[in-house]
Design an enzyme around this catalytic site. Structure first.
Site, PDB file in Angstrom:
ATOM      1  N   PHE A   1       0.927  -1.146   0.070  1.00  0.00           N
ATOM      2  CA  PHE A   1       0.072  -0.022  -0.155  1.00  0.00           C
ATOM      3  C   PHE A   1       0.902   1.202  -0.117  1.00  0.00           C
ATOM      4  O   PHE A   1       1.728   1.314   0.816  1.00  0.00           O
ATOM      5  CB  PHE A   1      -0.847   0.098   1.198  1.00  0.00           C
ATOM      6  CG  PHE A   1      -1.993  -1.197   1.362  1.00  0.00           C
ATOM      7  CD1 PHE A   1      -3.118  -1.156   0.684  1.00  0.00           C
ATOM      8  CD2 PHE A   1      -1.532  -2.366   1.613  1.00  0.00           C
ATOM      9  CE1 PHE A   1      -4.011  -2.155   0.667  1.00  0.00           C
ATOM     10  CE2 PHE A   1      -2.517  -3.467   1.696  1.00  0.00           C
ATOM     11  CZ  PHE A   1      -3.658  -3.314   1.116  1.00  0.00           C
TER      12      PHE A   1
ATOM     13  N   VAL B   1       2.192  -1.605   4.447  1.00  0.00           N
ATOM     14  CA  VAL B   1       1.992  -0.295   4.420  1.00  0.00           C
ATOM     15  C   VAL B   1       3.222   0.412   4.250  1.00  0.00           C
ATOM     16  O   VAL B   1       3.986   0.102   5.348  1.00  0.00           O
ATOM     17  CB  VAL B   1       0.992   0.312   5.657  1.00  0.00           C
ATOM     18  CG1 VAL B   1       0.973   1.765   5.648  1.00  0.00           C
ATOM     19  CG2 VAL B   1      -0.366  -0.432   5.426  1.00  0.00           C
ATOM     20  N   CYS B   2       3.358   1.202   3.488  1.00  0.00           N
ATOM     21  CA  CYS B   2       4.571   1.820   3.212  1.00  0.00           C
ATOM     22  C   CYS B   2       5.024   3.041   4.511  1.00  0.00           C
ATOM     23  O   CYS B   2       4.026   3.740   4.765  1.00  0.00           O
ATOM     24  CB  CYS B   2       4.748   2.882   2.184  1.00  0.00           C
ATOM     25  SG  CYS B   2       6.243   4.042   1.953  1.00  0.00           S
ATOM     26  N   VAL B   3       5.878   2.759   5.368  1.00  0.00           N
ATOM     27  CA  VAL B   3       6.418   3.617   6.178  1.00  0.00           C
ATOM     28  C   VAL B   3       6.321   5.349   5.955  1.00  0.00           C
ATOM     29  O   VAL B   3       5.961   5.924   6.834  1.00  0.00           O
ATOM     30  CB  VAL B   3       7.431   3.277   7.096  1.00  0.00           C
ATOM     31  CG1 VAL B   3       8.605   3.215   6.330  1.00  0.00           C
ATOM     32  CG2 VAL B   3       7.667   3.865   8.382  1.00  0.00           C
TER      33      VAL B   3
ATOM     34  N   ALA C   1       2.929   6.400   5.393  1.00  0.00           N
ATOM     35  CA  ALA C   1       2.164   6.249   6.305  1.00  0.00           C
ATOM     36  C   ALA C   1       2.209   7.210   7.400  1.00  0.00           C
ATOM     37  O   ALA C   1       1.500   7.973   7.918  1.00  0.00           O
ATOM     38  CB  ALA C   1       2.241   4.896   7.012  1.00  0.00           C
TER      39      ALA C   1
END
Lengths: 102, 138, 130
Positions: C39, C77-79, C82
């Protein structure tokens, strides 16, 4: 194996279909889905461009997205194959890469 | 970071202008990480994506960070295949003079500075795209 | 065949997450493997636990979460994306001194390297976006 190009925007809203058709190599496949299905319809301003591109690329359109928009499979441009999600998955396996025209 | 010696052709496709949406910036962030993976990387700029590479970007008046300098650092990350579609430039009344000059230093040629930006016509670009294993679009 | 999936838009505004969900369900039903679902951009919002959609509407974060649990999917989820958008797991919450976290069960936060790895390891990478 050739590439699969997937286009999810209406040709009335974006240039993604036009760009895809400009750059898709001969022999590749194009799937129209989400609002992209509008590009698969007969009798629109864009129908001729799609029909003319058929000599170089094969076209598919996602049936569930056609139905959702109250459109009719019968109004799909001749030569475009209507498929479902299983067909979408199969198309990706039958091509070497999948390029999304975002 | 090498993945057991697998080397794939990765293409990063950029078709949107910078600042109006975040895609250009976050695409660049992916490319900088990707450089560490020893894959065969190409960057493509077509349609409004060509505006990402213009010279003299000045974002002072819009309160956003100007990230355009990062493109000129791509050579340091060993990214040396940056393709710009000729037709996209022409349609927008742009020439290469409007774009940053992107270079890399060739370690196999006594670190000679060479161009990493190539303006290619649609037929050549079409061929390049068709050869890719993985195309990431932003 | 092994698939990597990239979702670049959040739930509801764009169809991207819905299309990806249908695609993944079909691929799993056909016996394919989903290596990872990554994501990125606003797509990170698919991992929120705080959404309360109307009862007659789908709950996309929960649908992803349940599908992941049932099929052992890796939802990443891409840090960086995010952090920009206020998606935090418990570790990130502590690290940044925030007082809450909002990641649905079954999602995890990790770096962009996970996207590149998905490109390398998967036979096909399919991106859903705007």
């Amino acid at each position: 194996m050739s590439a699969l190009h997937i286009v999810n925007k209406s040709p009335f809203e974006r240039n993604s279909l036009a760009s895809c058709l400009r750059l898709a190599a001969k022999g590749s496949a194009v799937l129209l889905f989400e609002d992209g299905v509008i590009g698969a319809m007969k009798n629109t301003k864009h129908s001729d461009a799609v029909a003319n591109a058929m000599s170089d690329v094969s076209f598919y359109v996602l049936g569930p997205d056609i139905k959702a928009r109250g459109l009719n499979d019968g109004n799909v441009i001749d030569g475009i194959k209507v498929i479902d999600y299983d067909g979408f998955v199969d198309l990706t396996t039958e091509h070497k890469s999948v390029q999304s025209w975002l | 970071m090498e993945e057991e010696g697998i080397v794939k052709k990765f293409c990063y496709m950029n078709r949107k202008a910078p600042y109006g949406t975040i895609y250009a910036l976050e695409s660049l962030e992916v490319v900088l990480i990707a450089a560490a993976f020893d894959q065969d990387i190409s960057l493509v700029f077509a349609d409004d994506g060509v505006y990402q590479l213009t010279k003299n970007q000045d974002t002072d008046g819009i309160g956003m960070k100007n990230f355009s300098k990062t493109y000129s650092a791509l050579g340091d990350y060993d990214i040396k295949k940056i393709y710009v579609e000729k037709e996209s430039l022409e349609e927008r009344g742009l020439t290469t003079d409007d774009l940053q000059a992107l270079k890399y230093e060739d370690e196999d040629d006594d670190w000679a500075e060479k161009d990493s930006l190539f303006v290619v016509g649609r037929d050549e670009l079409s061929k390049i795209i068709n050869e890719q294993d993985v195309v990431l679009s932003f | 065949m092994k698939f990597g999936i990239v979702i670049n838009e959040g739930p509801y505004t764009h169809q991207a997450s819905d299309s990806a969900l249908q695609f993944v369900k079909s691929a799993l039903a056909k016996g394919h493997e989903i290596f990872r679902i990554f994501f990125y951009h606003d797509g990170v919002n698919n991992g929120t636990s705080l959404g309360v959609p109307p009862q007659d509407d789908r709950n996309l974060p929960n649908e992803w979460s349940e599908l992941a649990e049932k099929n052992g999917l890796d939802l990443v989820v891409c840090v960086a994306a995010a952090q920009r958008r206020g998606m935090l797991d418990e570790d990130e919450m502590k690290r940044h001194g925030k007082d809450s976290n909002n990641l649905v069960k079954g999602f995890r936060i990790s770096g962009l390297g996970q996207l590149i790895e998905a490109g390398i390891q998967s036979d096909r990478l399919v991106t859903f976006g705007d």
